[in-house]
Scaffold this active site. Structure first.
Site: not given
Ligand code: ARG
Length: 458
Positions: A110, A155-156, A277, A283, A290, A322, A325
């Site tokens: 953790n 503007t606009h 294109s 084109k 975009e 988790q 990520k």
């Molecule tokens: N893969 C977990 C995360 O991204 C790591 C921490 C895991 N801790 C646990 N108590 N399961 O949060």
């Protein structure tokens, strides 16, 4: 299925559960940060007498060799491990034996994951800042060259008053400058180390958290172990700042797309940054602009996602986190890619200065200045506004610009007009007279450019 926590279990994890739970497919992104954090942890453990010098040296040697082998491609990170932490620890034990089993003393995944994500994010905050700086450098170059390149300000999306290209670019300079200052704020606020917070309640080992914090370049340790393992504010702040960057890029792209259109032709995007294109041979499309505009949505999505994930989580760590990520990594990569491409596109873009000036000349962008002329000759502004309104109407009927009206025609509208009106409504005068700081007048603009230049040198 290599797991760190098998001891109290009597069955193997169901394969689907294992896959659902595993994070190695994405948390390998902070493999380097994981190794770096472990090295700092081990150096501290030895300093505190928790590990022997030999154990510390063996662990560091093992970790370094794992890093080398992964970097060279000799060792592959595979989904045989639950997460990157397990991958590193298992490989360490395989390489150095029992000493490797001591790496995790006084640590939990953790605080480990909290540290890794923070180290990763901190690096990326700096990387984004660097890319913003490059974009600002390109904008400043354009500003320096174009303090007298006239164009209409809108503007606009209707022509409003004449400005210069330098002035328009300077508006974006300010936006991206603020984005950089947000990076700086985030960096300063997040730069505290969660390492040593344990699972949630610290540890019973005499860890030196100040020491690991300083080894890892942090201001100091975080001050509450529960908050440390469950704080993702810095990710939310970073995604919010990234969303703002994308909003700025997207607005800029929208303008470039308009300017690059057949109708405007203010700019021409370089061939290297355009696409064609499959059916229409003529084109040349602004796909990059975009796409940057379009990718804004997924960065906003990442922000909404993490905000929503965090809102119902009780203290302290819960596996929901988790989910911080994948979308964060995607958002960071997206913004970095967009910034780099956008900078290249703007650097190579050609400005059709004559067309821009022509456009500023037509469309009555000098009508405010014509009204100001009357005011300077004693006409109250509201009356002047109405007189020039009539003048514009007459011009439209005659298909003429204000400066194309004869003295006689002007006198018919108001006898206050004299020969000096022509100079008063010339593009040059309209722009040059706007001299307050922040306005497009070249003298004011040059002062701003000097300030921008010293800002970038800092
Ligand atoms: N893969 C977990 C995360 O991204 C790591 C921490 C895991 N801790 C646990 N108590 N399961 O949060």
């Amino acid at each position: 299925m290599a797991q760190l926590w098998g001891g109290r279990f009597t069955k193997d994890t169901d394969r689907l559960v294992y896959n659902f739970n595993a994070s190695i497919s994405f948390d390998q992104k902070f493999f380097h940060q994981d190794v770096e954090g472990s090295i700092a942890h081990v150096v501290m453990l030895e300093k505190q007498g928790i590990l022997t010098l030999e154990e510390k040296d063996a662990i560091i040697k093992g970790l370094t060799s794992i890093r080398e082998d992964v970097d060279s491609g000799k060792l592959e990170i595979t989904d045989e491990y639950e997460d990157i932490h397990s991958f590193v620890e298992a490989n360490l034990i395989e390489r150095i034996g029992d000493a490797g089993k001591k790496l995790h003393t006084g640590r939990s995944r953790n605080d480990q994951v909290a540290l890794d994500m923070r180290l990763y994010t901190r690096d990326e905050v700096m990387a984004v800042d660097e890319l913003l700086k490059e974009l600002l450098t390109v904008l400043l170059d354009i500003m320096k060259e174009n303090t007298e390149t006239y164009m209409p300000g809108f503007t606009h999306l209707q022509k409003a008053q004449p400005i210069t290209l330098a002035h328009h670019m300077s508006a974006y300079f300010e936006m991206f400058r603020r984005d950089r200052s947000r990076m700086n704020d985030i960096f300063n606020r997040m730069n505290y180390s969660p390492l040593g917070s344990g699972a949630l309640a610290g540890t019973t080992y005499p860890l030196d958290r100040d020491y690991t914090a300083s080894l890892l370049g942090f201001e100091g340790p975080t001050l509450n172990s529960m908050d440390s393992v469950s704080d993702r504010d810095y990710i939310i702040e970073f995604l919010s700042a990234l969303s703002t960057i994308m909003m700025h890029l997207s607005r800029f792209c929208e303008e470039i797309i308009i300017w690059n259109s057949n109708e405007y032709q203010f700019v021409e995007i370089d061939d290297a940054y355009s696409t064609g294109s499959s059916i229409m041979p003529q084109k040349k499309n602004p796909d990059i602009a975009e796409l940057v505009r379009g990718k804004t949505g997924r960065v906003y999505g990442a922000l909404m996602s993490i905000l929503t994930t965090m809102k119902g989580i009780p203290l302290a760590y819960n596996k929901d986190m988790q989910e911080d990520k994948e979308l964060t990594f995607d958002a960071i990569d997206t913004v970095k890619g967009c910034l780099a491409l956008f900078t290249g596109m703007v650097r190579t873009m050609k400005f059709n200065k004559e067309i821009m000036a022509d456009s500023a000349m037509n469309g009555f962008t000098n009508a405010t200045d014509a009204a100001d002329y009357l005011v300077n000759h004693g006409v109250p502004f509201r009356d002047a506004h109405s007189i020039i309104g009539k003048l514009v109407l007459t011009c439209i009927e005659k298909d003429k610009a204000i400066h194309e009206m004869s003295m006689e025609e002007l006198k018919e509208i108001s006898d206050v007009f004299e020969a000096d009106i022509y100079d008063a409504v010339s593009l040059k005068t309209c722009v040059e007279k706007r001299l307050t700081i922040g306005a497009p007048g070249p003298d004011a603009m040059k002062k701003v450019i000097a300030l921008c230049e010293s800002y970038l040198k800092e």
